[in-house]
Design a protein around this motif. Structure first.
Motif, PDB file in Angstrom:
ATOM      1  N   ALA A 168       0.733  -1.765  -0.255  1.00 22.13           N
ATOM      2  CA  ALA A 168       0.035   0.334   0.024  1.00 22.13           C
ATOM      3  C   ALA A 168       0.669   1.001   0.267  1.00 22.13           C
ATOM      4  CB  ALA A 168      -1.187  -0.032   1.487  1.00 22.13           C
ATOM      5  N   GLU A 169       2.140   0.905   0.679  1.00 26.26           N
ATOM      6  CA  GLU A 169       2.679   2.385   1.153  1.00 26.26           C
ATOM      7  C   GLU A 169       3.435   2.771  -0.388  1.00 26.26           C
ATOM      8  OE1 GLU A 169       5.523   1.529   3.948  1.00 26.26           O
ATOM      9  OE2 GLU A 169       3.611   2.085   5.577  1.00 26.26           O
ATOM     10  N   LYS A 170       3.464   1.371  -0.799  1.00 26.20           N
ATOM     11  CA  LYS A 170       4.467   1.352  -2.995  1.00 26.20           C
ATOM     12  C   LYS A 170       3.433   2.122  -3.660  1.00 26.20           C
ATOM     13  CE  LYS A 170       8.685  -0.414  -2.021  1.00 26.20           C
ATOM     14  NZ  LYS A 170       9.632   0.490  -2.564  1.00 26.20           N
ATOM     15  N   LEU A 171       2.452   1.591  -3.780  1.00 26.49           N
ATOM     16  CA  LEU A 171       1.369   2.623  -4.274  1.00 26.49           C
ATOM     17  C   LEU A 171       1.114   3.412  -4.030  1.00 26.49           C
ATOM     18  CD1 LEU A 171      -0.963  -1.237  -4.947  1.00 26.49           C
ATOM     19  CD2 LEU A 171       1.135  -0.096  -7.068  1.00 26.49           C
ATOM     20  N   GLY A 172       1.124   4.083  -3.051  1.00 28.68           N
ATOM     21  CA  GLY A 172       0.060   5.517  -2.466  1.00 28.68           C
ATOM     22  C   GLY A 172      -0.956   4.959  -2.668  1.00 28.68           C
ATOM     23  N   ALA A 173      -1.641   3.407  -2.044  1.00 23.66           N
ATOM     24  CA  ALA A 173      -2.376   2.790  -1.493  1.00 23.66           C
ATOM     25  C   ALA A 173      -3.616   3.751   0.119  1.00 23.66           C
ATOM     26  CB  ALA A 173      -3.306   2.251  -2.226  1.00 23.66           C
ATOM     27  N   GLU A 174      -4.958   3.928  -0.055  1.00 21.04           N
ATOM     28  CA  GLU A 174      -4.830   4.281   1.247  1.00 21.04           C
ATOM     29  C   GLU A 174      -5.998   2.462   1.709  1.00 21.04           C
ATOM     30  OE1 GLU A 174      -9.040   5.965   3.228  1.00 21.04           O
ATOM     31  OE2 GLU A 174      -8.947   6.042   0.793  1.00 21.04           O
ATOM     32  N   LEU A 175      -5.713   2.895   3.073  1.00 24.23           N
ATOM     33  CA  LEU A 175      -5.661   1.479   3.781  1.00 24.23           C
ATOM     34  C   LEU A 175      -7.409   1.440   4.424  1.00 24.23           C
ATOM     35  CD1 LEU A 175      -2.222   0.512   6.222  1.00 24.23           C
ATOM     36  CD2 LEU A 175      -3.090  -0.271   3.543  1.00 24.23           C
ATOM     37  N   VAL A 176      -7.944   0.328   3.866  1.00 23.98           N
ATOM     38  CA  VAL A 176      -9.298  -0.346   4.515  1.00 23.98           C
ATOM     39  C   VAL A 176      -9.297  -1.107   5.531  1.00 23.98           C
ATOM     40  CG1 VAL A 176     -11.704   0.037   3.644  1.00 23.98           C
ATOM     41  CG2 VAL A 176      -9.776   1.299   2.348  1.00 23.98           C
ATOM     42  N   PRO A 177      -9.851  -0.592   6.681  1.00 25.05           N
ATOM     43  CA  PRO A 177      -9.830  -2.056   6.943  1.00 25.05           C
ATOM     44  C   PRO A 177     -11.261  -2.267   7.071  1.00 25.05           C
ATOM     45  CG  PRO A 177      -9.740  -0.220   9.010  1.00 25.05           C
ATOM     46  CD  PRO A 177      -9.096   0.532   7.430  1.00 25.05           C
ATOM     47  N   MET A 178     -11.671  -3.570   7.182  1.00 23.23           N
ATOM     48  CA  MET A 178     -12.611  -4.508   6.884  1.00 23.23           C
ATOM     49  C   MET A 178     -12.507  -5.386   7.747  1.00 23.23           C
ATOM     50  SD  MET A 178     -15.512  -4.303   3.271  1.00 23.23           S
ATOM     51  CE  MET A 178     -15.135  -3.220   3.404  1.00 23.23           C
ATOM     52  N   GLY A 179     -13.358  -6.853   7.989  1.00 25.65           N
ATOM     53  CA  GLY A 179     -14.184  -8.021   8.790  1.00 25.65           C
ATOM     54  C   GLY A 179     -13.270  -9.121   7.980  1.00 25.65           C
ATOM     55  N   ALA A 181     -12.941 -12.771   4.832  1.00 23.34           N
ATOM     56  CA  ALA A 181     -12.607 -12.704   3.673  1.00 23.34           C
ATOM     57  C   ALA A 181     -13.378 -12.422   2.377  1.00 23.34           C
ATOM     58  CB  ALA A 181     -11.806 -14.121   3.126  1.00 23.34           C
ATOM     59  N   GLY A 182     -14.567 -12.491   2.399  1.00 17.01           N
ATOM     60  CA  GLY A 182     -15.680 -12.516   1.740  1.00 17.01           C
ATOM     61  C   GLY A 182     -15.902 -11.239   1.920  1.00 17.01           C
ATOM     62  N   ALA A 183     -15.816 -10.343   2.582  1.00 20.10           N
ATOM     63  CA  ALA A 183     -16.513  -9.083   2.533  1.00 20.10           C
ATOM     64  C   ALA A 183     -15.572  -8.539   1.706  1.00 20.10           C
ATOM     65  CB  ALA A 183     -16.927  -8.801   3.725  1.00 20.10           C
ATOM     66  N   LYS A 184     -14.432  -8.197   2.238  1.00 16.38           N
ATOM     67  CA  LYS A 184     -13.417  -7.765   1.684  1.00 16.38           C
ATOM     68  C   LYS A 184     -13.007  -7.657   0.624  1.00 16.38           C
ATOM     69  CE  LYS A 184      -9.647  -8.608   4.657  1.00 16.38           C
ATOM     70  NZ  LYS A 184     -10.337  -9.694   5.976  1.00 16.38           N
ATOM     71  N   ALA A 185     -13.321  -9.602   0.221  1.00 15.49           N
ATOM     72  CA  ALA A 185     -13.580  -9.566  -2.005  1.00 15.49           C
ATOM     73  C   ALA A 185     -14.959  -8.727  -2.863  1.00 15.49           C
ATOM     74  CB  ALA A 185     -13.491 -11.002  -1.782  1.00 15.49           C
ATOM     75  N   MET A 186     -16.085  -8.857  -2.148  1.00 20.27           N
ATOM     76  CA  MET A 186     -17.261  -8.565  -2.256  1.00 20.27           C
ATOM     77  C   MET A 186     -16.708  -7.242  -2.324  1.00 20.27           C
ATOM     78  SD  MET A 186     -18.254 -10.646  -3.680  1.00 20.27           S
ATOM     79  CE  MET A 186     -16.337 -11.270  -3.969  1.00 20.27           C
ATOM     80  N   ALA A 187     -16.464  -6.306  -1.417  1.00 23.40           N
ATOM     81  CA  ALA A 187     -15.728  -4.967  -1.447  1.00 23.40           C
ATOM     82  C   ALA A 187     -15.184  -4.145  -2.741  1.00 23.40           C
ATOM     83  CB  ALA A 187     -14.955  -4.798  -0.169  1.00 23.40           C
ATOM     84  N   VAL A 188     -13.959  -5.074  -3.360  1.00 21.60           N
ATOM     85  CA  VAL A 188     -13.715  -5.171  -4.328  1.00 21.60           C
ATOM     86  C   VAL A 188     -14.250  -4.899  -5.814  1.00 21.60           C
ATOM     87  CG1 VAL A 188     -11.485  -5.356  -6.069  1.00 21.60           C
ATOM     88  CG2 VAL A 188     -11.511  -5.704  -3.601  1.00 21.60           C
ATOM     89  N   VAL A 189     -15.562  -6.066  -5.589  1.00 26.64           N
ATOM     90  CA  VAL A 189     -15.815  -6.450  -6.810  1.00 26.64           C
ATOM     91  C   VAL A 189     -17.411  -5.171  -6.955  1.00 26.64           C
ATOM     92  CG1 VAL A 189     -18.298  -7.490  -7.110  1.00 26.64           C
ATOM     93  CG2 VAL A 189     -16.145  -8.807  -6.627  1.00 26.64           C
ATOM     94  N   ARG A 190     -17.862  -4.665  -5.385  1.00 23.84           N
ATOM     95  CA  ARG A 190     -18.719  -3.724  -5.441  1.00 23.84           C
ATOM     96  C   ARG A 190     -17.968  -2.364  -6.066  1.00 23.84           C
ATOM     97  NH1 ARG A 190     -23.485  -4.080  -2.436  1.00 23.84           N
ATOM     98  NH2 ARG A 190     -22.667  -2.598  -0.616  1.00 23.84           N
ATOM     99  N   GLY A 191     -17.047  -1.779  -6.428  1.00 21.39           N
ATOM    100  CA  GLY A 191     -15.987  -1.033  -6.260  1.00 21.39           C
ATOM    101  C   GLY A 191     -15.808   0.079  -5.098  1.00 21.39           C
ATOM    102  N   GLU A 192     -16.011  -0.285  -3.819  1.00 23.95           N
ATOM    103  CA  GLU A 192     -15.357   0.541  -2.565  1.00 23.95           C
ATOM    104  C   GLU A 192     -14.188   0.243  -2.553  1.00 23.95           C
ATOM    105  OE1 GLU A 192     -18.083  -2.220  -0.003  1.00 23.95           O
ATOM    106  OE2 GLU A 192     -19.855  -1.006  -0.604  1.00 23.95           O
ATOM    107  N   ALA A 193     -13.384  -0.454  -2.519  1.00 17.45           N
ATOM    108  CA  ALA A 193     -12.153  -0.943  -2.483  1.00 17.45           C
ATOM    109  C   ALA A 193     -11.921  -1.470  -4.165  1.00 17.45           C
ATOM    110  CB  ALA A 193     -11.677  -1.251  -1.223  1.00 17.45           C
ATOM    111  N   ASP A 194      -9.908  -1.235  -4.754  1.00 17.41           N
ATOM    112  CA  ASP A 194      -9.565  -1.729  -5.278  1.00 17.41           C
ATOM    113  C   ASP A 194      -8.742  -2.624  -5.034  1.00 17.41           C
ATOM    114  OD1 ASP A 194     -10.456   0.688  -7.263  1.00 17.41           O
ATOM    115  OD2 ASP A 194      -9.673   1.541  -5.624  1.00 17.41           O
ATOM    116  N   ILE A 195      -8.523  -2.992  -4.269  1.00 14.90           N
ATOM    117  CA  ILE A 195      -7.148  -4.076  -4.016  1.00 14.90           C
ATOM    118  C   ILE A 195      -7.382  -5.300  -2.450  1.00 14.90           C
ATOM    119  CG2 ILE A 195      -4.595  -5.144  -3.293  1.00 14.90           C
ATOM    120  CD1 ILE A 195      -4.101  -2.214  -5.299  1.00 14.90           C
TER     121      ILE A 195
END
Length: 262
Positions: A168-179, A181-195
């Motif tokens: 994240a530091e290398k990419l200049g990405a914002e860290l988003v904490p979440m519960g 694995a499925g919730a995190k993966a679907m947050a990428v699918v839903r566009g709430e996050a990118d990685i």
């Protein structure tokens, strides 16, 4: 043909023929309802609630899958494994409650996973997010939203992995904490996050359904070193995962390879 009967598990009339995608979606959604109802009754709290939820959702999912697809193998986090499944082409891989802690704490970032791996590849998946009243499925891929600027990277809300923080530091990405694995993966699918880069240890049931849904949506899905995810192994440990937007994959994989534990 429409279903002629219904129940708390969402069971259809036996004459209705469901596709694998429809079956996965129906059962993941129904398990989510069971879990929400159990939590709302207030009979259990904390870890006891998580244990009761796992048992109730697992019992329904395994019963329904064995009835609907008797010739297929089944691998569930909550069932005793039988490695004879490895000789079969089709295996359903289930996590009845992904994010037991979040579920027990009354949060929404938990999930239900129902997936079908065929010849080792995650082909069909449904991930229910019951707290959000959403089920995402490989059978109806969602359109990807525009990328976030700067990119958002999901990490564990309790123990962010040092490797993910480094990337994240290398990419200049914002860290988003979440519960879960499925919730995190679907947050990428839903566009709430990118990685979503995970290197802290998982099993096949933790990522099979999310991988199928994410791949169907057009996201990059692989191991943390870029190699493909393979399922229905005798050893179900599958410790790392990358789900991200295709345009970010090369950089994420390059920076992940550069990481060296201090």
């Amino acid at each position: 043909m429409k279903p002629l009967t219904s129940s708390s598990t969402g069971c259809w009339d036996r004459r209705v023929i469901e596709s694998d995608e429809q079956l996965a979606e129906r059962l993941a959604t129904a398990a989510g309802r069971i879990l929400l109802d159990l939590r709302a009754r207030g009979e259990f709290e904390g870890k006891a609630l998580g244990k009761a939820g796992d048992e109730a959702a697992n019992a329904m999912l395994c019963r329904e899958l064995r009835e609907a697809r008797p010739a297929d193998a089944l691998l569930s986090e909550e069932e005793k494994d039988n490695v004879a499944r490895c000789a079969q082409s089709r295996v359903w891989i289930v996590d009845p409650l992904d994010g037991t802690r979040e579920y027990g704490e009354g949060r929404n970032d938990w999930a239900v996973h129902v997936a079908l791996a065929i010849d080792g590849v995650a082909r069909v998946g449904a991930v229910a997010l019951p707290g959000l009243d959403v089920t995402l499925t490989s059978g109806a891929p969602v359109a990807l939203q525009p990328a976030n600027t700067p990119p958002k990277m999901l990490v564990s809300r309790t123990r962010p992995a040092a490797e993910a923080v480094f990337v994240a530091e290398k990419l200049g990405a914002e860290l988003v904490p979440m519960g879960s694995a499925g919730a995190k993966a679907m947050a990428v699918v839903r566009g709430e996050a990118d990685i979503y880069l995970h290197t802290g240890g998982q099993y096949e049931w933790d990522n099979c359904a999310p991988a199928a849904v994410a791949a169907a949506a057009g996201l990059h899905v692989s191991r943390a070193d870029g190699s493909p995810l393979r399922y229905n192994n005798a050893d179900t440990y599958l410790p790392d995962l990358l789900i991200c937007r295709e345009e970010l994959a090369d950089d994420v994989l390059r920076f992940a390879a550069e990481y060296s534990p201090g």
